[in-house]
Design an enzyme around this catalytic site. Sequence first.
Site, PDB file in Angstrom:
ATOM      1  CD  GLU A   1      -1.187   0.773   3.542  1.00 48.28           C
ATOM      2  OE1 GLU A   1      -1.698   1.750   3.489  1.00 48.28           O
ATOM      3  OE2 GLU A   1      -1.384   0.097   4.732  1.00 48.28           O
TER       4      GLU A   1
ATOM      5  CE  LYS B   1       0.697   2.194  14.983  1.00 52.56           C
ATOM      6  NZ  LYS B   1       0.531   2.010  13.329  1.00 52.56           N
TER       7      LYS B   1
HETATM    8  N1  PSU Z   1      -2.710   1.606  10.889  1.00 52.50           N
HETATM    9  C1  PSU Z   1      -1.319   1.481  10.992  1.00 52.50           C
HETATM   10  N2  PSU Z   1      -0.475   2.243   9.759  1.00 52.50           N
HETATM   11  C2  PSU Z   1      -1.216   2.809   8.670  1.00 52.50           C
HETATM   12  C3  PSU Z   1      -2.417   2.846   8.472  1.00 52.50           C
HETATM   13  C4  PSU Z   1      -3.110   2.201   9.664  1.00 52.50           C
HETATM   14  O1  PSU Z   1      -0.746   1.080  11.678  1.00 52.50           O
HETATM   15  O2  PSU Z   1      -0.438   3.502   8.022  1.00 52.50           O
HETATM   16  C5  PSU Z   1      -3.417   3.351   7.535  1.00 52.50           C
HETATM   17  C6  PSU Z   1      -3.652   2.166   6.630  1.00 52.50           C
HETATM   18  O3  PSU Z   1      -3.359   2.761   5.050  1.00 52.50           O
HETATM   19  C7  PSU Z   1      -4.859   2.020   6.839  1.00 52.50           C
HETATM   20  C8  PSU Z   1      -5.387   3.381   7.129  1.00 52.50           C
HETATM   21  O4  PSU Z   1      -5.824   1.445   5.814  1.00 52.50           O
HETATM   22  O5  PSU Z   1      -4.632   3.920   7.687  1.00 52.50           O
HETATM   23  C9  PSU Z   1      -6.664   3.382   7.832  1.00 52.50           C
HETATM   24  O6  PSU Z   1      -7.237   4.697   8.022  1.00 52.50           O
HETATM   25  P1  PSU Z   1      -8.707   4.846   8.346  1.00 52.50           P
HETATM   26  O7  PSU Z   1      -8.730   4.548   9.893  1.00 52.50           O
HETATM   27  O8  PSU Z   1      -8.961   6.079   8.214  1.00 52.50           O
HETATM   28  O9  PSU Z   1      -9.593   3.936   7.702  1.00 52.50           O
END
Ligand code: PSU
Length: 302
Positions: free
Chosen positions: A26, A161
Amino acid sequence: MIKDYLVISEEVKDALDSNKPVVALESTIISHGMPYPQNVETALKVEQIVRDNGAIPATIAIINGKLKAGLSKEEIEYLGKKGREVIKVSRRDIPYVVSKKLDGATTVAGTMIIASLAGIKVFATGGIGGVHRNAQETFDISADLQELANTNVAVVCAGAKSILDLGLTLEYLETFGVPVIGYQTVELPAFYTRKSGFNVNFRLDSPEEIADFLKVKWDLNLKGGAVIANPIPEEYQMDYDAITKAIEDALAEAEKLGIKGKETTPFLLSKIKDITGGKSLESNIQLVYNNAKLAAQIASYL
Ligand code: PSU
Ligand code: MN
């Protein structure tokens, strides 16, 4: 039709045509998940690790309105430098970014969609989005979970996390039929730590067993992805109390500043890095390497 929008790099196309293993990677982790220049170094090294383990890497993003599977070094450098100026792209954002011919860094959800259009089945990242703490009030549930429910791509990660509510995240995945597999563990890893206090659904001990599992799932048309939870290597895990405190502080700060919506996760990630004085970044980088290796091995058996 799709080919008007999707650009698969020569190398990735050759690999897919000749049935060689390919691993999707990604780009939100590059633009929003880590600071420059570590983000670019990590993204390039992750590609190398995938290669060293017998697969072809396909880093995914949207560049100038094209859905891209397989980025050049220059494109990775460009996304890393632009950082949080690049649009963070989940499912809902794709039509906007494409129709306006913009650049976008894809989240887990966005990357799964493009991987699936390209025919890539295995994807490595750091952590997935999930059900946020206090979601009963905020309704903040990452679109990553719905993508896992619907799109046939396996996501190798180090768990999630604990900025998230891991218990509610597991419940949500259960409701939508998304299996959570622990690689050589019964406990769900919590990204920076190997322990979370929650169990995975199934423990599988080899890449081959995981590939068999995925083959059965998709042979039976059981739509959707899977979470392959791979614990951070022992030597890079963080102190449980220190990281818990950093996360609590970051959450309190986000609440105070009224951070909402798609800003929440990037805000928390960068706050945690600041609070831990960069220690969390080193763990973060190492766990991504570890996931890239496992993903390449799984892709090879598939
Ligand atoms: N969690 C992490 N590192 C990240 C992300 C999440 O530990 O870089 C990023 C990923 O791209 C994930 C996104 O898909 O954040 C999720 O964002 P949201 O919670 O806004 O859906
Ligand atoms: Mn959210």
